[in-house]
Design a protein around this motif. Structure first.
Motif, short mmCIF file in Angstrom:
data_model
loop_
_atom_site.label_atom_id
_atom_site.label_comp_id
_atom_site.label_asym_id
_atom_site.label_seq_id
_atom_site.Cartn_x
_atom_site.Cartn_y
_atom_site.Cartn_z
N LYS A 52 0.84 -1.20 0.00
CA LYS A 52 0.00 0.00 0.00
C LYS A 52 0.88 1.25 0.00
CE LYS A 52 -3.75 -2.49 2.35
NZ LYS A 52 -4.63 -2.57 3.54
N PHE A 100 -15.68 3.09 7.42
CA PHE A 100 -14.29 3.49 7.21
C PHE A 100 -13.88 3.50 5.74
CE2 PHE A 100 -14.09 -1.14 8.06
CZ PHE A 100 -13.41 -1.59 6.93
N LEU A 104 -10.39 4.61 3.78
CA LEU A 104 -9.57 3.54 3.18
C LEU A 104 -9.25 3.88 1.72
CD1 LEU A 104 -8.33 0.66 3.03
CD2 LEU A 104 -10.65 -0.22 2.66
N ARG A 128 -1.07 -14.83 3.49
CA ARG A 128 -1.81 -14.16 4.57
C ARG A 128 -1.09 -14.30 5.91
NH1 ARG A 128 -6.39 -10.86 3.79
NH2 ARG A 128 -7.32 -11.69 5.69
N THR A 134 -5.06 -8.37 10.21
CA THR A 134 -5.46 -7.07 9.65
C THR A 134 -5.07 -5.92 10.57
OG1 THR A 134 -7.31 -8.17 8.57
CG2 THR A 134 -7.45 -5.78 8.75
N ARG A 145 3.12 -7.15 8.97
CA ARG A 145 2.39 -6.12 9.73
C ARG A 145 2.87 -6.08 11.18
NH1 ARG A 145 -3.42 -7.86 7.10
NH2 ARG A 145 -3.47 -6.38 5.36
N VAL A 152 -4.54 -0.10 11.90
CA VAL A 152 -5.26 -0.85 10.86
C VAL A 152 -5.40 -0.03 9.58
CG1 VAL A 152 -7.62 -0.21 11.57
CG2 VAL A 152 -7.20 -2.43 10.50
N ASN A 155 -1.77 -0.29 7.37
CA ASN A 155 -1.22 -1.64 7.60
C ASN A 155 -0.40 -2.18 6.43
OD1 ASN A 155 -3.35 -2.24 5.94
ND2 ASN A 155 -4.34 -3.70 7.32
P1 IDP Z 1 -7.33 -7.59 5.11
O1 IDP Z 1 -6.58 -6.46 4.43
O2 IDP Z 1 -6.51 -8.17 6.23
O3 IDP Z 1 -7.86 -8.62 4.16
P2 IDP Z 1 -10.04 -6.54 5.28
O4 IDP Z 1 -11.03 -6.81 6.37
O5 IDP Z 1 -10.29 -7.13 3.94
O6 IDP Z 1 -8.59 -6.92 5.85
O7 IDP Z 1 -9.95 -4.96 5.15
C1 IDP Z 1 -9.28 -4.36 4.05
C2 IDP Z 1 -8.48 -3.19 4.55
O8 IDP Z 1 -9.36 -2.19 5.06
C3 IDP Z 1 -7.55 -3.49 5.74
O9 IDP Z 1 -6.32 -4.04 5.35
C4 IDP Z 1 -7.39 -2.14 6.35
O10 IDP Z 1 -6.44 -1.34 5.63
C5 IDP Z 1 -8.77 -1.53 6.14
N1 IDP Z 1 -9.63 -1.71 7.33
C6 IDP Z 1 -10.24 -2.84 7.73
N2 IDP Z 1 -10.93 -2.66 8.84
C7 IDP Z 1 -10.74 -1.34 9.17
C8 IDP Z 1 -11.22 -0.51 10.26
O11 IDP Z 1 -11.95 -0.96 11.15
N3 IDP Z 1 -10.80 0.77 10.23
C9 IDP Z 1 -9.99 1.30 9.28
N4 IDP Z 1 -9.55 0.56 8.24
C10 IDP Z 1 -9.91 -0.74 8.20
#
Ligand code: IDP
Ligand code: MG
Length: 192
Positions: A52, A100, A104, A128, A134, A145, A152, A155
């Protein structure tokens, strides 16, 4: 006389490094080559890994590539890209309704991302694990991470969560012609 002694010494020392017969068998190209379909099942799974904008800005690209390379995965495609809103809406289609999501999307559009396809046995699930949870504070030390970030919303990396989504994401971020089909010279040292 001296030359003969030297030659004999070399022959002995070279022999000390010679592989044992069972070791030779396990890696020999001529010993029971695997069928193409067995190799397919073992080693051809692909995952989409994306660094990212924070990972690119912070100069962590090389470290992340290095982890996948030294694990034994094969780099099939790689590029930097400025993500568009439309691309991110499709990529994160399961999250567009989340509160969010606007933040994002802004974060993901704040600079270039580094898009990669890595190939190898169980590349999706292992990718993963290598990324970590996450929420970076819940990520184990030793994961990407876990080692490099805290929040988050910062990340630093994305990894496909299933083979089906990996295939969708690879097709979304790459043209077919950008995926290079090549054989690693290390494959017999990585797979038995
Ligand atoms: P992942 O990246 O581990 O697969 P996902 O649930 O698919 O996780 O979420 C995608 C991305 O969205 C996360 O990597 C993170 O950057 C962002 N994200 C997820 N949950 C939150 C949150 O509660 N607050 C802010 N950003 C979030
Ligand atoms: Mg996800």
């Amino acid at each position: 006389m001296k030359v003969a002694a030297l030659f004999a010494a070399f022959a002995v020392s070279a022999n000390a490094f010679a592989p044992t017969s069972s070791f030779t068998n396990s890696v020999s190209l001529s010993a029971a080559p695997r069928s193409a379909s067995a190799l397919q099942m073992n080693a051809a799974e692909r995952t989409y890994i994306m660094i990212k904008p924070d990972g690119v800005q912070r100069g962590i690209v090389g470290n992340i590539i290095s982890r996948f390379e030294t694990k034994g995965y094969k780099l099939v495609a790689m590029k930097t890209k400025q993500a568009s809103q439309e691309l991110l809406d499709t990529h994160y289609c399961d999250l567009v309704e989340k509160p969010f999501f606007p933040k994002l999307r802004d974060y993901m559009m704040s600079g270039p991302v580094c898009c990669m396809v890595w190939e190898g046995k169980e590349a999706v699930v292992t990718g993963r694990k290598m990324l970590g949870a996450t929420n970076p504070l819940a990520s184990e030390p030793g994961t990407i991470r876990g080692d490099f970030c805290i929040e988050v919303g910062r990340n630093i990396c994305h990894g496909s969560d299933s083979v089906e989504n990996a295939n969708k994401e690879i097709a979304l971020w790459f043209e077919e012609s950008e995926l290079v089909d090549w054989e690693s010279h290390s494959k017999d040292w990585i797979y038995e």
